[in-house]
Motif scaffolding. Structure first.
Motif, PDB file in Angstrom:
ATOM      1  N   LEU A 147       0.302  -9.658  20.327  1.00 36.94           N
ATOM      2  CA  LEU A 147      -1.059  -9.711  19.799  1.00 36.94           C
ATOM      3  C   LEU A 147      -1.353  -8.498  18.912  1.00 36.94           C
ATOM      4  O   LEU A 147      -1.950  -8.631  17.835  1.00 36.94           O
ATOM      5  CB  LEU A 147      -2.061  -9.776  20.940  1.00 36.94           C
ATOM      6  CG  LEU A 147      -3.540  -9.853  20.526  1.00 36.94           C
ATOM      7  CD1 LEU A 147      -3.800 -11.082  19.668  1.00 36.94           C
ATOM      8  CD2 LEU A 147      -4.443  -9.847  21.754  1.00 36.94           C
ATOM      9  N   ILE A 148      -0.910  -7.322  19.336  1.00 35.46           N
ATOM     10  CA  ILE A 148      -1.120  -6.121  18.530  1.00 35.46           C
ATOM     11  C   ILE A 148      -0.399  -6.253  17.193  1.00 35.46           C
ATOM     12  O   ILE A 148      -0.925  -5.847  16.141  1.00 35.46           O
ATOM     13  CB  ILE A 148      -0.646  -4.874  19.297  1.00 35.46           C
ATOM     14  CG1 ILE A 148      -1.583  -4.590  20.467  1.00 35.46           C
ATOM     15  CG2 ILE A 148      -0.573  -3.659  18.372  1.00 35.46           C
ATOM     16  CD1 ILE A 148      -1.128  -3.460  21.369  1.00 35.46           C
ATOM     17  N   GLY A 149       0.796  -6.815  17.202  1.00 34.82           N
ATOM     18  CA  GLY A 149       1.521  -7.031  15.953  1.00 34.82           C
ATOM     19  C   GLY A 149       0.769  -7.947  15.005  1.00 34.82           C
ATOM     20  O   GLY A 149       0.710  -7.687  13.792  1.00 34.82           O
ATOM     21  N   SER A 150       0.180  -9.014  15.542  1.00 31.71           N
ATOM     22  CA  SER A 150      -0.609  -9.935  14.715  1.00 31.71           C
ATOM     23  C   SER A 150      -1.855  -9.254  14.159  1.00 31.71           C
ATOM     24  O   SER A 150      -2.222  -9.447  12.995  1.00 31.71           O
ATOM     25  CB  SER A 150      -1.011 -11.174  15.533  1.00 31.71           C
ATOM     26  OG  SER A 150       0.122 -11.920  15.917  1.00 31.71           O
ATOM     27  N   ILE A 151      -2.515  -8.441  14.998  1.00 31.35           N
ATOM     28  CA  ILE A 151      -3.700  -7.712  14.545  1.00 31.35           C
ATOM     29  C   ILE A 151      -3.328  -6.731  13.430  1.00 31.35           C
ATOM     30  O   ILE A 151      -4.055  -6.593  12.432  1.00 31.35           O
ATOM     31  CB  ILE A 151      -4.359  -6.973  15.723  1.00 31.35           C
ATOM     32  CG1 ILE A 151      -4.947  -7.982  16.722  1.00 31.35           C
ATOM     33  CG2 ILE A 151      -5.453  -6.029  15.225  1.00 31.35           C
ATOM     34  CD1 ILE A 151      -5.449  -7.349  18.013  1.00 31.35           C
ATOM     35  N   ALA A 152      -2.186  -6.070  13.576  1.00 33.68           N
ATOM     36  CA  ALA A 152      -1.741  -5.122  12.544  1.00 33.68           C
ATOM     37  C   ALA A 152      -1.483  -5.840  11.229  1.00 33.68           C
ATOM     38  O   ALA A 152      -1.830  -5.339  10.150  1.00 33.68           O
ATOM     39  CB  ALA A 152      -0.481  -4.393  13.016  1.00 33.68           C
ATOM     40  N   MET A 153      -0.877  -7.036  11.296  1.00 29.16           N
ATOM     41  CA  MET A 153      -0.655  -7.815  10.081  1.00 29.16           C
ATOM     42  C   MET A 153      -1.989  -8.190   9.427  1.00 29.16           C
ATOM     43  O   MET A 153      -2.137  -8.103   8.207  1.00 29.16           O
ATOM     44  CB  MET A 153       0.151  -9.074  10.404  1.00 29.16           C
ATOM     45  CG  MET A 153       1.619  -8.816  10.688  1.00 29.16           C
ATOM     46  SD  MET A 153       2.528 -10.348  10.989  1.00 29.16           S
ATOM     47  CE  MET A 153       4.207  -9.719  11.038  1.00 29.16           C
ATOM     48  N   TRP A 154      -2.933  -8.613  10.250  1.00 28.59           N
ATOM     49  CA  TRP A 154      -4.254  -8.950   9.705  1.00 28.59           C
ATOM     50  C   TRP A 154      -4.845  -7.717   9.011  1.00 28.59           C
ATOM     51  O   TRP A 154      -5.373  -7.817   7.908  1.00 28.59           O
ATOM     52  CB  TRP A 154      -5.193  -9.401  10.824  1.00 28.59           C
ATOM     53  CG  TRP A 154      -6.555  -9.778  10.325  1.00 28.59           C
ATOM     54  CD1 TRP A 154      -6.995 -11.010   9.961  1.00 28.59           C
ATOM     55  CD2 TRP A 154      -7.663  -8.875  10.099  1.00 28.59           C
ATOM     56  NE1 TRP A 154      -8.304 -10.947   9.527  1.00 28.59           N
ATOM     57  CE2 TRP A 154      -8.740  -9.646   9.597  1.00 28.59           C
ATOM     58  CE3 TRP A 154      -7.842  -7.501  10.266  1.00 28.59           C
ATOM     59  CZ2 TRP A 154      -9.970  -9.080   9.265  1.00 28.59           C
ATOM     60  CZ3 TRP A 154      -9.067  -6.949   9.934  1.00 28.59           C
ATOM     61  CH2 TRP A 154     -10.103  -7.737   9.444  1.00 28.59           C
ATOM     62  N   TRP A 155      -4.744  -6.559   9.656  1.00 29.64           N
ATOM     63  CA  TRP A 155      -5.348  -5.343   9.111  1.00 29.64           C
ATOM     64  C   TRP A 155      -4.692  -4.962   7.787  1.00 29.64           C
ATOM     65  O   TRP A 155      -5.369  -4.603   6.826  1.00 29.64           O
ATOM     66  CB  TRP A 155      -5.223  -4.214  10.124  1.00 29.64           C
ATOM     67  CG  TRP A 155      -6.151  -3.063   9.838  1.00 29.64           C
ATOM     68  CD1 TRP A 155      -5.945  -2.040   8.962  1.00 29.64           C
ATOM     69  CD2 TRP A 155      -7.446  -2.855  10.405  1.00 29.64           C
ATOM     70  NE1 TRP A 155      -7.025  -1.192   8.950  1.00 29.64           N
ATOM     71  CE2 TRP A 155      -7.962  -1.660   9.829  1.00 29.64           C
ATOM     72  CE3 TRP A 155      -8.208  -3.532  11.347  1.00 29.64           C
ATOM     73  CZ2 TRP A 155      -9.205  -1.152  10.178  1.00 29.64           C
ATOM     74  CZ3 TRP A 155      -9.450  -3.023  11.695  1.00 29.64           C
ATOM     75  CH2 TRP A 155      -9.932  -1.848  11.106  1.00 29.64           C
ATOM     76  N   ILE A 156      -3.376  -5.034   7.743  1.00 32.87           N
ATOM     77  CA  ILE A 156      -2.650  -4.659   6.530  1.00 32.87           C
ATOM     78  C   ILE A 156      -3.040  -5.551   5.359  1.00 32.87           C
ATOM     79  O   ILE A 156      -3.213  -5.082   4.229  1.00 32.87           O
ATOM     80  CB  ILE A 156      -1.133  -4.729   6.782  1.00 32.87           C
ATOM     81  CG1 ILE A 156      -0.710  -3.610   7.741  1.00 32.87           C
ATOM     82  CG2 ILE A 156      -0.346  -4.625   5.468  1.00 32.87           C
ATOM     83  CD1 ILE A 156       0.711  -3.765   8.274  1.00 32.87           C
ATOM     84  N   TYR A 157      -3.209  -6.839   5.621  1.00 23.53           N
ATOM     85  CA  TYR A 157      -3.527  -7.759   4.527  1.00 23.53           C
ATOM     86  C   TYR A 157      -5.010  -7.737   4.174  1.00 23.53           C
ATOM     87  O   TYR A 157      -5.376  -7.695   2.997  1.00 23.53           O
ATOM     88  CB  TYR A 157      -3.115  -9.187   4.890  1.00 23.53           C
ATOM     89  CG  TYR A 157      -3.397 -10.179   3.779  1.00 23.53           C
ATOM     90  CD1 TYR A 157      -2.466 -10.392   2.767  1.00 23.53           C
ATOM     91  CD2 TYR A 157      -4.601 -10.889   3.726  1.00 23.53           C
ATOM     92  CE1 TYR A 157      -2.722 -11.287   1.736  1.00 23.53           C
ATOM     93  CE2 TYR A 157      -4.864 -11.772   2.699  1.00 23.53           C
ATOM     94  CZ  TYR A 157      -3.929 -11.974   1.707  1.00 23.53           C
ATOM     95  OH  TYR A 157      -4.200 -12.847   0.678  1.00 23.53           O
ATOM     96  N   PHE A 158      -5.886  -7.746   5.163  1.00 21.38           N
ATOM     97  CA  PHE A 158      -7.306  -7.979   4.903  1.00 21.38           C
ATOM     98  C   PHE A 158      -8.144  -6.716   4.753  1.00 21.38           C
ATOM     99  O   PHE A 158      -9.182  -6.751   4.091  1.00 21.38           O
ATOM    100  CB  PHE A 158      -7.912  -8.842   6.021  1.00 21.38           C
ATOM    101  CG  PHE A 158      -7.555 -10.293   5.924  1.00 21.38           C
ATOM    102  CD1 PHE A 158      -8.228 -11.144   5.054  1.00 21.38           C
ATOM    103  CD2 PHE A 158      -6.528 -10.816   6.687  1.00 21.38           C
ATOM    104  CE1 PHE A 158      -7.895 -12.463   4.950  1.00 21.38           C
ATOM    105  CE2 PHE A 158      -6.183 -12.151   6.598  1.00 21.38           C
ATOM    106  CZ  PHE A 158      -6.870 -12.978   5.722  1.00 21.38           C
TER     107      PHE A 158
END
Length: 398
Positions: free
Chosen positions: A247-258
């Protein structure tokens, strides 16, 4: 004249400095592709061999191309019009047939996949041509060019559907190559020649929002896979830790993109003097590795949740490191198109992932997941701090 006006009425009105919103019909249409993304990740998980990975890559590229072509068309045509909505609903039917065919596309359902794909591509192009009045000469010529290229590739798609084994893979690769090459050569055809970038009128804000929506679809699929897998497992410390790491990995991806990238990209393409060129590069091509990275990361999450202990095998190592690596490669190139420089945080993250892969076979899947997620968090925090400091210094100097 009345017929021409009726055709032209299907186009979105071009209002200067006004962003065309994404409609509910487009969001409804996207649900089919949420299912398609799930099918692709499951297919990769169950066919993780060199040949299976190659086949799944081809399927992913075809699904992405279907979706992004539709995003271009709905950038021009207005989904609030009944005829355009009917088009989207018809494409949804084709998309469901195509999506359910994905797991057996190189087996018993190859012809179904090929027919669904070809009918969607060619049918949508025919609708675009029929919707464009003769008075819109450049738009009509572009529709003709697109239709010719897609009709040519459809021959190879259908031929591949009838073929078997390696012949199907080769024919479909040729078909996909034709389609991916066509925008690069600006849909050149005899007599009509090639289109100019100026002819590719695109509302940049809408295109940026559509592609950001697909990123949400891919991230949502990742969370669904993680949650569904975790729900069926005993809640041991290893499984809970793997779940949190995913879940943290997915949140980090969201943060990097958005956090900064999506909004900055939308502003840049909206102000660009050549939005068609930027949309072709940044949103049509460079979003592919971003989405692919999220899908591969979802496969990695499933593998780690199922087997968190022991040493990481080649499949787990490739997915756990390769997913974030694809994602960061796509985002650093995407952001370069409108920032004009390569983000240092992303570059360091790519190097760190490369180093992590070197030692991956000596680590447990759980530890590998934690370290990969930590690298992504580091990239997200680094970029947020550096861009925040840059914005503050610019405000102070101003």
């Amino acid at each position: 004249m009345a017929e021409d006006e009726q055709r032209g009425a299907l186009y979105r009105p071009l209002v200067p400095d006004q962003h065309n919103r994404v409609t509910y019909a487009e969001l409804f249409f996207d649900l089919v592709f949420a299912f398609a993304v799930t099918q692709i990740s499951h297919t990769l998980l169950s066919h993780f061999t060199p040949l299976g990975a190659l086949q799944t890559t081809l399927l992913f590229l075809s699904v992405w191309w279907l979706w992004v072509y539709t995003a271009w068309v709905t950038n021009w045509l207005d989904p609030e019009k009944t005829a355009v909505r009917v088009l989207l609903f018809a494409l949804m039917l084709g998309g469901l047939i195509l999506s359910t065919s994905i797991p057996k596309a190189f087996d018993s359902r190859g012809l179904w996949f090929a027919l669904a794909y070809s009918v969607m591509q060619v049918g949508r192009a025919m609708f675009l041509l029929a919707s464009t009045p003769p008075g819109r000469t450049m738009a009509r010529l572009n529709a003709v060019r697109i239709l010719v290229w897609l009709a040519g590739s459809a021959i190879f798609w259908v031929a591949g559907g009838f073929a078997e084994g390696q012949s199907r893979l080769v024919l479909w690769a040729v078909a996909l190559g034709i389609e991916y090459l066509s925008p690069v050569v600006r849909f050149w055809i005899p007599k009509y020649g090639a289109s100019s970038i100026a002819d590719w009128a695109v509302e940049g804000g809408h295109m940026a929002e559509r592609c950001a929506g697909f990123i949400i679809i891919a991230l949502g699929e990742s969370i669904v896979v993680t949650g569904a897998t975790f729900a069926d497992l005993p809640w041991t410390m290893d499984h809970v830790t793997a779940f949190v790491s995913a879940l943290i990995g997915s949140i980090a991806m969201w943060w990097i993109y958005f956090h900064k990238g999506a909004e900055a990209g939308s502003e840049q393409i909206s102000k660009s003097s050549e939005p068609g060129r930027l949309a072709r590069l940044a949103y049509t091509y460079l979003h592919m590795p971003i989405v692919a990275g999220i899908i591969v990361s979802a496969v990695a999450d499933d593998l780690v949740l199922t087997h968190p202990g022991g040493r990481s095998d080649l499949r787990t190592s490739l997915c756990e490191v390769g997913g974030p690596l694809l994602f960061l490669t796509g985002t650093i190139l995407f952001k370069h198109t409108f920032r004009g420089f390569l983000q240092l945080s992303h570059g360091v993250g790519i190097v760190a992932l490369g180093v992590l892969y070197w030692f991956a076979g000596q680590l447990s899947p759980l530890l590998l997941s934690i370290l990969a997620s930590a690298i992504m968090v580091m990239v997200a925090v680094w970029e947020a701090i550096s861009l925040g400091s840059k914005a503050q210094s610019e405000a102070t100097s101003a």
